[in-house]
Design a protein around this motif. Structure first.
Motif, PDB file in Angstrom:
ATOM      1  N   GLU A  77       1.100  -7.314   4.242  1.00 50.92           N
ATOM      2  CA  GLU A  77       1.456  -7.737   2.889  1.00 50.92           C
ATOM      3  C   GLU A  77       0.304  -7.547   1.902  1.00 50.92           C
ATOM      4  OE1 GLU A  77       3.255 -11.613   2.718  1.00 50.92           O
ATOM      5  OE2 GLU A  77       3.374 -11.600   0.538  1.00 50.92           O
ATOM      6  N   ILE A  78      -0.917  -7.697   2.374  1.00 51.95           N
ATOM      7  CA  ILE A  78      -2.054  -7.531   1.450  1.00 51.95           C
ATOM      8  C   ILE A  78      -3.222  -6.715   2.014  1.00 51.95           C
ATOM      9  CG2 ILE A  78      -1.687  -9.594   0.034  1.00 51.95           C
ATOM     10  CD1 ILE A  78      -3.601 -11.115   1.783  1.00 51.95           C
ATOM     11  N   LYS A  81      -4.529  -3.127   0.933  1.00 48.15           N
ATOM     12  CA  LYS A  81      -4.787  -2.860  -0.484  1.00 48.15           C
ATOM     13  C   LYS A  81      -6.300  -2.705  -0.699  1.00 48.15           C
ATOM     14  CE  LYS A  81      -0.580  -5.287  -1.702  1.00 48.15           C
ATOM     15  NZ  LYS A  81       0.018  -6.591  -2.040  1.00 48.15           N
ATOM     16  N   HIS A 114       0.905   0.072   3.419  1.00 49.26           N
ATOM     17  CA  HIS A 114       1.117  -0.406   2.043  1.00 49.26           C
ATOM     18  C   HIS A 114      -0.194  -0.944   1.520  1.00 49.26           C
ATOM     19  CE1 HIS A 114       3.279  -2.238  -1.345  1.00 49.26           C
ATOM     20  NE2 HIS A 114       2.518  -3.293  -1.159  1.00 49.26           N
ATOM     21  N   TRP A 118      -2.550   1.005  -6.015  1.00 49.18           N
ATOM     22  CA  TRP A 118      -1.789   0.091  -6.868  1.00 49.18           C
ATOM     23  C   TRP A 118      -2.775  -0.508  -7.854  1.00 49.18           C
ATOM     24  CZ3 TRP A 118       0.297  -5.432  -5.463  1.00 49.18           C
ATOM     25  CH2 TRP A 118       1.154  -5.876  -6.479  1.00 49.18           C
ATOM     26  N   ASN A 161       1.957   2.878  -5.506  1.00 55.67           N
ATOM     27  CA  ASN A 161       2.833   1.735  -5.723  1.00 55.67           C
ATOM     28  C   ASN A 161       2.998   1.490  -7.225  1.00 55.67           C
ATOM     29  OD1 ASN A 161       4.332  -0.503  -4.546  1.00 55.67           O
ATOM     30  ND2 ASN A 161       2.766  -1.823  -5.458  1.00 55.67           N
ATOM     31  N   GLU A 162       4.241   1.424  -7.658  1.00 55.60           N
ATOM     32  CA  GLU A 162       4.597   1.000  -9.014  1.00 55.60           C
ATOM     33  C   GLU A 162       4.009   1.858 -10.138  1.00 55.60           C
ATOM     34  OE1 GLU A 162       4.053  -3.273  -9.183  1.00 55.60           O
ATOM     35  OE2 GLU A 162       5.075  -3.539  -7.280  1.00 55.60           O
ATOM     36  N   GLN A 244      11.836  -1.260  -3.790  1.00 58.00           N
ATOM     37  CA  GLN A 244      11.361  -2.574  -3.328  1.00 58.00           C
ATOM     38  C   GLN A 244      12.490  -3.585  -3.149  1.00 58.00           C
ATOM     39  OE1 GLN A 244       8.111  -3.938  -5.797  1.00 58.00           O
ATOM     40  NE2 GLN A 244       6.895  -2.111  -5.394  1.00 58.00           N
ATOM     41  N   HIS A 246      13.297  -6.397  -5.023  1.00 58.84           N
ATOM     42  CA  HIS A 246      13.078  -7.821  -5.291  1.00 58.84           C
ATOM     43  C   HIS A 246      14.260  -8.274  -6.160  1.00 58.84           C
ATOM     44  CE1 HIS A 246       9.165  -8.066  -3.446  1.00 58.84           C
ATOM     45  NE2 HIS A 246       8.784  -6.979  -4.090  1.00 58.84           N
ATOM     46  N   GLU A 277      10.910  -3.992   0.173  1.00 58.20           N
ATOM     47  CA  GLU A 277      10.383  -5.343  -0.111  1.00 58.20           C
ATOM     48  C   GLU A 277      11.505  -6.325  -0.456  1.00 58.20           C
ATOM     49  OE1 GLU A 277       7.066  -5.325  -2.879  1.00 58.20           O
ATOM     50  OE2 GLU A 277       6.337  -3.400  -2.134  1.00 58.20           O
ATOM     51  N   TRP A 319      10.447  -8.787   2.289  1.00 56.06           N
ATOM     52  CA  TRP A 319       9.056  -9.091   1.908  1.00 56.06           C
ATOM     53  C   TRP A 319       8.693 -10.465   2.441  1.00 56.06           C
ATOM     54  CZ3 TRP A 319       5.944  -5.464   1.492  1.00 56.06           C
ATOM     55  CH2 TRP A 319       4.685  -5.619   0.915  1.00 56.06           C
ATOM     56  N   TRP A 327       5.872 -14.742  -1.402  1.00 56.59           N
ATOM     57  CA  TRP A 327       5.201 -14.681  -2.709  1.00 56.59           C
ATOM     58  C   TRP A 327       6.025 -15.381  -3.777  1.00 56.59           C
ATOM     59  CZ3 TRP A 327       6.415 -11.598  -7.248  1.00 56.59           C
ATOM     60  CH2 TRP A 327       7.670 -10.970  -7.174  1.00 56.59           C
TER      61      TRP A 327
HETATM   62  O1  9MR Z   1       3.283 -10.614  -1.670  1.00 56.01           O
HETATM   63  C1  9MR Z   1       2.028 -10.104  -2.091  1.00 56.01           C
HETATM   64  C2  9MR Z   1       1.127 -11.246  -2.523  1.00 56.01           C
HETATM   65  O2  9MR Z   1       0.872 -12.101  -1.434  1.00 56.01           O
HETATM   66  C3  9MR Z   1      -0.170 -10.686  -3.074  1.00 56.01           C
HETATM   67  O3  9MR Z   1      -0.943 -11.739  -3.605  1.00 56.01           O
HETATM   68  C4  9MR Z   1       0.125  -9.659  -4.160  1.00 56.01           C
HETATM   69  C5  9MR Z   1      -1.157  -8.984  -4.625  1.00 56.01           C
HETATM   70  O4  9MR Z   1      -1.736  -8.239  -3.576  1.00 56.01           O
HETATM   71  O5  9MR Z   1       1.007  -8.656  -3.695  1.00 56.01           O
HETATM   72  C6  9MR Z   1       2.233  -9.156  -3.257  1.00 56.01           C
HETATM   73  O6  9MR Z   1       3.037  -8.098  -2.813  1.00 56.01           O
HETATM   74  C7  9MR Z   1       3.499  -7.197  -3.818  1.00 56.01           C
HETATM   75  C8  9MR Z   1       3.564  -5.817  -3.215  1.00 56.01           C
HETATM   76  O7  9MR Z   1       2.321  -5.464  -2.684  1.00 56.01           O
HETATM   77  C9  9MR Z   1       4.000  -4.783  -4.245  1.00 56.01           C
HETATM   78  N1  9MR Z   1       5.262  -5.165  -4.843  1.00 56.01           N
HETATM   79  C10 9MR Z   1       5.328  -6.519  -5.369  1.00 56.01           C
HETATM   80  C11 9MR Z   1       4.925  -7.524  -4.299  1.00 56.01           C
HETATM   81  C12 9MR Z   1       5.058  -8.953  -4.812  1.00 56.01           C
HETATM   82  O8  9MR Z   1       4.180  -9.155  -5.868  1.00 56.01           O
END
Ligand code: 9MR
Length: 369
Positions: A77-78, A81, A114, A118, A161-162, A244, A246, A277, A319, A327
């Motif tokens: 999840e993190i 990055k 992932h 980003w 990403n995005e 994703q 969401h 996600e 996710w 999150w």
């Molecule tokens: O769920 C993730 C959260 O715990 C982190 O703090 C955040 C920043 O790294 O990223 C969240 O995941 C994101 C994902 O990487 C990209 N799409 C949106 C997700 C939710 O914000």
């Protein structure tokens, strides 16, 4: 395959980090009575997975058990990055990724990469350096370091990403640090760079905001297809796209036709699609728990009914797996926060009981076989 197909008995090896603080005996997870999401997905030639964090996996035996029962794929999840790997320039923090990979390897799970780029997860020092020097070598070194270390074990990457922004972007591209430092072709360059360091990987661009009938989502769908079309026409290495998903109950209803058109257009470009996600953001917590859970499940089903009609949708990743680690719990509005701060938008509740969303996933994955 029936919905009651027996899942194998799975074991968490009692070695290393995963048994920490829990005595020496292995944790046996029997899934014999519950159909699993992976079983359902596999019956349709797809995979199911979830995002997770290494610290949560280490702390929470029940999370590990649920993942082992239901998932074939894990997304960190993190930890992959840039700001997780290299918060300070030159100081690398690979351990959480390595731990998560060890858990995956021990248990035969695949991992999605992932994400390489980003804006929101790029460390400040790298942003400053990029904007000051505009030297692509910073990007090459980052890609080379991450893919050099992990591409032999992770074969699918959200390279970017995005990148889409139809509201304040330029030509629908987000004016992020990469765009400002290198111009719009940072996209092509990043995909080529990824291919150089990961010649056999499945390379993906991942983005959000495609599901609803509002003008922004509509423009985002068109922009995503246009970007993919441009990259494919220029023979840029792009193998697939991540949507994703969401989902958000305040934005409904899902635009079935818009979603179908976008998905078909992406498939026609030769791309395959992963739902990367999936979760559901609630809008209010005043309803009863069963009513809330039903809404979340219905939204999940409406979405997957559209997406899983396409065989090219190769997998579904939620996710997270449990409301305990989501999150959305930090994002939900005040009315939902009043209810112990929990958003109920993932398959399991915070005590690991499967909710109607679980069964909506199981049913749609299996029905699409
Ligand atoms: O769920 C993730 C959260 O715990 C982190 O703090 C955040 C920043 O790294 O990223 C969240 O995941 C994101 C994902 O990487 C990209 N799409 C949106 C997700 C939710 O914000």
């Amino acid at each position: 395959m029936t919905g009651l197909a027996l899942a194998p008995v799975l074991t968490v090896a009692p070695n290393g980090a995963w048994a920490e603080g829990e005595g020496a005996s292995p944790v046996h997870v029997s899934a014999t009575l519950t159909p699993s999401l992976s079983h359902a997905a596999r019956s349709g030639g797809r995979y199911y997975g979830a995002a997770a964090r290494a610290d949560h996996l280490r702390q929470d035996k029940a999370l590990r058990a649920a993942i082992l029962r239901d998932c074939e794929v894990l997304t960190p999840e993190i930890h992959l990055k840039w700001n997780s790997l290299e918060w300070r320039k030159g100081q690398f923090h690979f351990t959480p990724v390595d731990d998560l990979l060890a858990f995956a390897d021990e248990n035969g799970l695949r991992v999605r990469g992932h994400t390489l780029l980003w804006d929101q997860s790029t460390p400040d020092w790298a942003k400053h350096e990029m904007l000051d020097r505009r030297d692509w070598r910073l990007m090459s070194e980052h890609f080379s370091r991450v893919l050099g270390r992990y591409a032999s074990r992770i074969d699918e990457w959200d390279v970017i990403n995005e990148p889409i922004d139809t509201v304040s972007g330029a030509h629908a591209l987000r004016r992020n640090t990469f765009f400002r430092a290198f111009g719009p072709t940072y996209i092509e360059r990043a995909m080529e760079e990824a291919r150089t360091h990961a010649p056999h990987a499945h390379l993906v661009i991942n983005d959000y905001g495609f599901e609803y009938g509002n003008p922004v989502d509509k423009a985002r769908r068109q922009a995503f297809v246009a970007l993919a079309r441009r990259l494919r026409a220029a023979r840029v290495p792009l193998d697939g796209v991540g949507v994703q998903a969401h989902l958000d109950l305040s934005k409904g209803p899902i635009d079935r036709v818009g979603l179908q058109e976008m998905t078909k257009a992406l498939i026609d470009l030769g791309l395959d699609i992963t739902v990367t996600e999936l979760d559901v953001k609630e809008t209010e917590a005043s309803a009863s728990t069963p009513a809330r859970d039903q809404k979340v499940a219905d939204e999940t089903r409406r979405y997957l009914d559209v997406m899983l009609a396409f065989p090219e949708v190769r997998g579904v990743v939620t996710w997270g797996l449990t409301d305990k680690f989501s999150w959305l719990t930090e994002q939900v509005d005040a009315r939902v926060r009043a209810d112990r701060g929990v958003n109920r938008g993932l398959p399991y509740d915070d005590a690991y009981s499967p909710k109607p969303m679980y069964w909506a996933l199981e049913d749609t994955l299996r029905a699409s076989a």
